[in-house]
Design a protein around this motif. Structure first.
Motif, PDB file in Angstrom:
ATOM      1  N   PRO A 147      53.531  61.243  -4.806  1.00 35.87           N
ATOM      2  CA  PRO A 147      52.568  62.353  -4.722  1.00 35.87           C
ATOM      3  C   PRO A 147      51.662  62.369  -5.941  1.00 35.87           C
ATOM      4  CG  PRO A 147      54.710  63.154  -5.434  1.00 35.87           C
ATOM      5  CD  PRO A 147      54.886  61.682  -5.143  1.00 35.87           C
ATOM      6  N   VAL A 148      50.440  62.873  -5.774  1.00 36.95           N
ATOM      7  CA  VAL A 148      49.580  63.094  -6.931  1.00 36.95           C
ATOM      8  C   VAL A 148      50.088  64.321  -7.666  1.00 36.95           C
ATOM      9  CG1 VAL A 148      47.620  62.065  -5.733  1.00 36.95           C
ATOM     10  CG2 VAL A 148      47.902  64.541  -5.696  1.00 36.95           C
ATOM     11  N   ASN A 149      49.497  64.607  -8.799  1.00 37.55           N
ATOM     12  CA  ASN A 149      49.924  65.777  -9.552  1.00 37.55           C
ATOM     13  C   ASN A 149      49.647  67.049  -8.768  1.00 37.55           C
ATOM     14  OD1 ASN A 149      50.765  64.256 -11.749  1.00 37.55           O
ATOM     15  ND2 ASN A 149      48.780  64.384 -12.770  1.00 37.55           N
ATOM     16  N   PRO A 150      50.536  68.049  -8.854  1.00 33.41           N
ATOM     17  CA  PRO A 150      50.245  69.335  -8.215  1.00 33.41           C
ATOM     18  C   PRO A 150      49.062  70.019  -8.897  1.00 33.41           C
ATOM     19  CG  PRO A 150      52.166  69.508  -9.629  1.00 33.41           C
ATOM     20  CD  PRO A 150      51.790  68.053  -9.592  1.00 33.41           C
ATOM     21  N   MET A 151      48.680  71.182  -8.395  1.00 31.07           N
ATOM     22  CA  MET A 151      47.519  71.883  -8.937  1.00 31.07           C
ATOM     23  C   MET A 151      47.703  72.088 -10.451  1.00 31.07           C
ATOM     24  SD  MET A 151      45.717  75.426  -7.671  1.00 31.07           S
ATOM     25  CE  MET A 151      47.089  76.478  -8.176  1.00 31.07           C
ATOM     26  N   MET A 152      46.659  71.676 -11.206  1.00 30.99           N
ATOM     27  CA  MET A 152      46.738  71.800 -12.648  1.00 30.99           C
ATOM     28  C   MET A 152      45.342  71.929 -13.241  1.00 30.99           C
ATOM     29  SD  MET A 152      47.735  67.828 -13.559  1.00 30.99           S
ATOM     30  CE  MET A 152      48.110  68.210 -15.257  1.00 30.99           C
ATOM     31  N   PHE A 153      45.263  72.471 -14.431  1.00 30.94           N
ATOM     32  CA  PHE A 153      44.002  72.692 -15.134  1.00 30.94           C
ATOM     33  C   PHE A 153      43.688  71.488 -16.015  1.00 30.94           C
ATOM     34  CE2 PHE A 153      41.709  74.236 -18.926  1.00 30.94           C
ATOM     35  CZ  PHE A 153      40.580  74.771 -18.311  1.00 30.94           C
ATOM     36  N   LYS A 154      42.444  71.010 -15.949  1.00 38.86           N
ATOM     37  CA  LYS A 154      41.994  69.903 -16.774  1.00 38.86           C
ATOM     38  C   LYS A 154      40.704  70.288 -17.481  1.00 38.86           C
ATOM     39  CE  LYS A 154      43.992  66.104 -14.101  1.00 38.86           C
ATOM     40  NZ  LYS A 154      43.800  64.694 -13.694  1.00 38.86           N
ATOM     41  N   MET A 155      40.463  69.671 -18.619  1.00 36.37           N
ATOM     42  CA  MET A 155      39.214  69.901 -19.329  1.00 36.37           C
ATOM     43  C   MET A 155      38.867  68.661 -20.142  1.00 36.37           C
ATOM     44  SD  MET A 155      40.485  72.512 -22.341  1.00 36.37           S
ATOM     45  CE  MET A 155      38.883  72.503 -23.118  1.00 36.37           C
ATOM     46  N   GLY A 156      37.572  68.524 -20.474  1.00 34.00           N
ATOM     47  CA  GLY A 156      37.154  67.358 -21.228  1.00 34.00           C
ATOM     48  C   GLY A 156      35.852  67.600 -21.961  1.00 34.00           C
ATOM     49  N   LEU A 157      35.611  66.782 -22.991  1.00 34.60           N
ATOM     50  CA  LEU A 157      34.439  66.913 -23.846  1.00 34.60           C
ATOM     51  C   LEU A 157      33.957  65.521 -24.227  1.00 34.60           C
ATOM     52  CD1 LEU A 157      32.619  68.736 -25.758  1.00 34.60           C
ATOM     53  CD2 LEU A 157      34.364  68.327 -27.498  1.00 34.60           C
ATOM     54  N   SER A 158      32.650  65.313 -24.196  1.00 32.27           N
ATOM     55  CA  SER A 158      32.060  64.056 -24.633  1.00 32.27           C
ATOM     56  C   SER A 158      30.840  64.362 -25.488  1.00 32.27           C
ATOM     57  CB  SER A 158      31.658  63.199 -23.432  1.00 32.27           C
ATOM     58  OG  SER A 158      31.078  61.985 -23.854  1.00 32.27           O
ATOM     59  N   VAL A 159      30.780  63.755 -26.690  1.00 32.84           N
ATOM     60  CA  VAL A 159      29.698  64.009 -27.637  1.00 32.84           C
ATOM     61  C   VAL A 159      29.029  62.690 -28.000  1.00 32.84           C
ATOM     62  CG1 VAL A 159      29.072  64.977 -29.871  1.00 32.84           C
ATOM     63  CG2 VAL A 159      30.947  65.998 -28.559  1.00 32.84           C
ATOM     64  N   ASP A 160      27.702  62.628 -27.841  1.00 30.44           N
ATOM     65  CA  ASP A 160      26.912  61.487 -28.289  1.00 30.44           C
ATOM     66  C   ASP A 160      26.308  61.812 -29.654  1.00 30.44           C
ATOM     67  OD1 ASP A 160      27.198  59.830 -25.984  1.00 30.44           O
ATOM     68  OD2 ASP A 160      25.822  61.144 -24.937  1.00 30.44           O
ATOM     69  N   LEU A 161      26.391  60.874 -30.566  1.00 33.53           N
ATOM     70  CA  LEU A 161      25.865  61.078 -31.911  1.00 33.53           C
ATOM     71  C   LEU A 161      24.899  59.956 -32.247  1.00 33.53           C
ATOM     72  CD1 LEU A 161      29.243  61.939 -33.683  1.00 33.53           C
ATOM     73  CD2 LEU A 161      27.468  63.560 -33.012  1.00 33.53           C
ATOM     74  N   HIS A 162      23.659  60.299 -32.492  1.00 35.80           N
ATOM     75  CA  HIS A 162      22.672  59.320 -32.960  1.00 35.80           C
ATOM     76  C   HIS A 162      21.523  60.076 -33.615  1.00 35.80           C
ATOM     77  CE1 HIS A 162      20.139  60.340 -29.474  1.00 35.80           C
ATOM     78  NE2 HIS A 162      21.233  60.275 -28.759  1.00 35.80           N
ATOM     79  N   ASN A 163      20.911  59.448 -34.610  1.00 38.29           N
ATOM     80  CA  ASN A 163      19.789  60.070 -35.316  1.00 38.29           C
ATOM     81  C   ASN A 163      18.544  60.029 -34.453  1.00 38.29           C
ATOM     82  OD1 ASN A 163      21.295  60.624 -37.576  1.00 38.29           O
ATOM     83  ND2 ASN A 163      20.744  58.718 -38.620  1.00 38.29           N
TER      84      ASN A 163
END
Length: 674
Positions: free
Chosen positions: A658-674
């Motif tokens: 089975p896949v994972n049961p109902m669950m909370f996920k979150m994520g962040l992606s940051v690009d850094l350039h001058n």
């Protein structure tokens, strides 16, 4: 230790961002052609890369063709739309099968998305996480560029995390260097399901008018704990019938204290020497612009891989009056009696030399032509029975290919790419690959409409580990015939309706697969597979509804099983808030009809054809909010939300997994350039 490394990397990024750098201009000889996606049977040729009129972004990005040395333009990883889907296994395909947590073995249920079996097939199940040279991005930057991505789900002790970091910068206008890391730690919500990935790569390139070089050194380790799947589906389908409170970690599984370990190392170098002339008409005040006419390309690629299957699930049990180790009861054959410790090693050293004539160095030269010769030495080692004791057998083989590429990648209305190679000597003697792509464009209702076609004809020699494999539970030495595959397909993109239609059909003879007994089998008669798909996106103000529907049929479902219908549907609201924040809120779902989906065998790290359990007719849905602000992407998600309202809860991705049961996920992606 890993956290310390990433802290140091983060400090390096911040320091580099604070340093002013002069603008970097790419060499005039930069010739980047559209990337041909290697695993998509409905190839989409991108727009030509115009090196004259292009306003360069913070970084120019490309893949490298391993034989011709051509740079194949790619998009930067700055996706705003549906970013959350790229962070879950379901996002790798309309319909896919996996064990539950991120980082676990994965198989696409769309047949034309499945790759050929590699010479080291144990790593094939991790292709979404593979970092081979063909899949690696190279950069040329104006300013230092960095990306830091983090995602998390669940809580301790079943937390799931992924941390990715990239730092690349130019040293002058010709030299670029970078470092990239990808760490996955998924504890798994079900017992004995943890996996860990540690991937690191160092890369760089040097670009000048006459000389271009690329270098990649990468290492990847995977540790996958195996449980063989759950043993009682009632815990998922009808938990109330169990009659007691339980967590997912309490669900019984086949075995514990068992795992697969893998390691992969790549060392890749490509050097190209350009022969040409200076065109003074383009620069009357100087020596003239360098125009490449021909190129000599030398490529070397070393690969070292090993896989080990271990189990300490050795408690003695008695089954039908016979004493055995606990894990042994799940397997029919046992070729040695001690605890499971199977290992296979593989190494490859591949060298190629290519000579190419460049497209467009004169107005009348309408195409490019490349010829190459490639030699590869492969070494295999695995356990063997010698005089009643378990020893090791070793095998070495050579392979020699010649081939050519004829392509036209410049121009707006007609482009093509034709490739051919032939095995001339060694283990792949007689292997043939003929492949062609063509694209044309025309105006329809004032919009550019694209029509493309793709076809190939292949005669493929079975690889060594398909013919020979030795382990505690599986042992075979087989004579296999060459596999013959013929495919033809096409794609039509209609922009004014936002519709893409694609279709393809393939005939396969002597197809090799893993049968119900989980051993290599070959089906001599012809098998046909037909697929047709439609992508339809609807826009009404802030309301959006994206759909992808794939129909498949196989003339022999026992040999090539496919679901008849697979659907990805995404309904959402999308708006720009205060001219800065892009906000996307919606619900999406992956769904396919029921069929005998592949099973997963941990002792082989392979997917096999099973006829015991049908999987499907259940949506894996998410409710999500996706945001983008300047150089930052952020999402929150409620994964497998349908399980809260639908009964029975049949959220199996593969039989017993089975896949994972109902669950909370979150994520962040940051690009850094001058």
């Amino acid at each position: 230790m890993r956290k310390i490394i990433f802290i140091v990397l983060w400090i390096t990024v911040c320091v580099s961002e604070s340093m002013a750098q002069a603008r970097v201009i790419l060499p005039d000889s930069l010739q980047v052609t559209p990337r041909q996606a290697p695993h998509d049977h409905q190839h989409e040729m991108e727009e030509p890369f115009d090196t004259v009129n292009l306003v360069l972004p913070a970084a120019t990005v490309w893949y490298l063709h391993p034989r011709s040395g051509d740079r194949l333009v790619a998009a930067m990883d700055t996706l705003k739309h549906n970013y959350q889907q790229t962070t879950i296994p379901d996002g790798y395909s309309v319909a896919g099968g996996y064990l539950g947590p991120i980082g676990s073995p994965f198989i696409s249920k769309i047949f034309f998305e499945q790759d050929e079996t590699s010479h080291f097939p144990f790593y094939d199940a991790y292709r979404p996480y593979n970092k081979s040279p063909e899949q690696h991005l190279f950069y040329n930057t104006r300013v230092p560029y960095a990306n830091l991505t983090y995602q998390t789900a669940g809580s301790r002790p079943v937390k799931e995390q992924r941390l990715k970091a990239l730092l690349t910068t130019n040293f002058g206008k010709r030299l670029n260097a970078g470092i990239e890391g990808d760490l996955i730690s998924a504890k798994g919500l079900y017992r004995s399901q943890e996996n860990k990935h540690n991937d690191w790569s160092l890369f760089g390139n040097y670009l000048s008018d006459k000389f271009e070089s690329h270098l990649l050194a990468s290492t990847s380790t995977v540790k996958q704990f195996e449980n063989g799947g759950i043993t009682d589906e009632r815990f998922i389908l009808d938990p109330e019938s169990v009659g007691e409170n339980f967590s997912t970690g309490d669900i019984p599984v086949k075995f514990t204290n068992t795992w697969n370990k893998m390691k992969t190392n790549h060392l890749f170098f490509s050097g190209k020497y350009n022969i040409g002339y200076n065109d003074r008409s383009a620069d009357s005040l100087g020596s003239g612009k360098f125009v490449p006419v021909a190129s000599l390309v030398i490529t070397s690629h070393y690969t070292g891989q090993d896989r080990r299957f271990l189990s300490y699930d050795t408690a003695q049990v008695t089954i039908e009056g016979q004493a055995m180790q606990r894990i042994d009861q799940f397997y029919t054959n046992r070729y040695y009696n001690t605890a499971v410790d199977d290992s296979v090693t593989f190494s490859s050293f591949k060298n190629s030399v290519a000579l190419s004539l460049r497209e467009g160095f004169k107005p009348w030269v309408k195409f490019g032509l490349t010829g190459y010769i490639e030699h590869e030495v492969r070494n295999f080692s695995m356990i063997d029975s010698v005089g009643g004791n378990i020893g090791r057998s070793k095998h070495r083989e050579n392979s020699l290919f010649i081939g050519g590429i004829l392509n036209k990648q410049q121009g707006e209305h007609f482009r093509f790419n034709l490739q051919a190679n032939l095995g001339m000597a060694g283990a792949d003697l007689g292997e043939v690959n003929l492949e062609g792509e063509v694209e044309t464009a025309f105006n329809l209702a004032g919009k550019r409409t694209e029509l493309s076609g793709h076809a190939y004809l292949r005669n493929i020699t079975p690889n060594y580990l398909q013919k020979h494999y030795h382990s505690k539970y599986f042992w075979w030495d087989k004579e296999l015939e060459d596999v013959r595959r013929a495919f033809v397909g096409g794609r039509l993109h209609i922009p004014f309706t936002n519709t893409t239609v694609n279709a393809g059909v393939e005939n396969l003879q002597n197809y090799i697969y893993f049968d119900q007994e989980r051993t290599v089998a070959q089906h001599a008669p012809n098998v046909q597979v037909l697929t047709a798909g439609v992508d339809q996106n609807i826009r009404l103000g802030v309301f959006n509804w994206d759909n992808r529907v794939v129909y498949q049929t196989s003339s022999n479902q026992e040999v090539i099983p496919v679901p008849s219908l697979s659907v990805y549907s995404n309904m959402y609201l999308k708006a720009l808030i205060v001219n800065e924040l892009t906000f996307q809120f919606g619900v999406d779902a992956h769904y396919h009809t029921t069929y005998f989906s592949p099973g997963y065998e941990p002792a082989l790290l392979q997917f096999y054809n099973q006829r015991e359990k049908e999987i499907g007719n259940y949506p894996i849905a998410t409710v999500y909010a996706n945001m983008h602000l300047k150089q930052t992407r952020f999402f929150v998600m409620l994964y497998n939300a349908a399980s809260a309202v639908l009964k029975p809860r049949e959220y199996f991705s593969l039989p017993n997994y089975p896949v994972n049961p109902m669950m909370f996920k979150m994520g962040l992606s940051v690009d850094l350039h001058n």
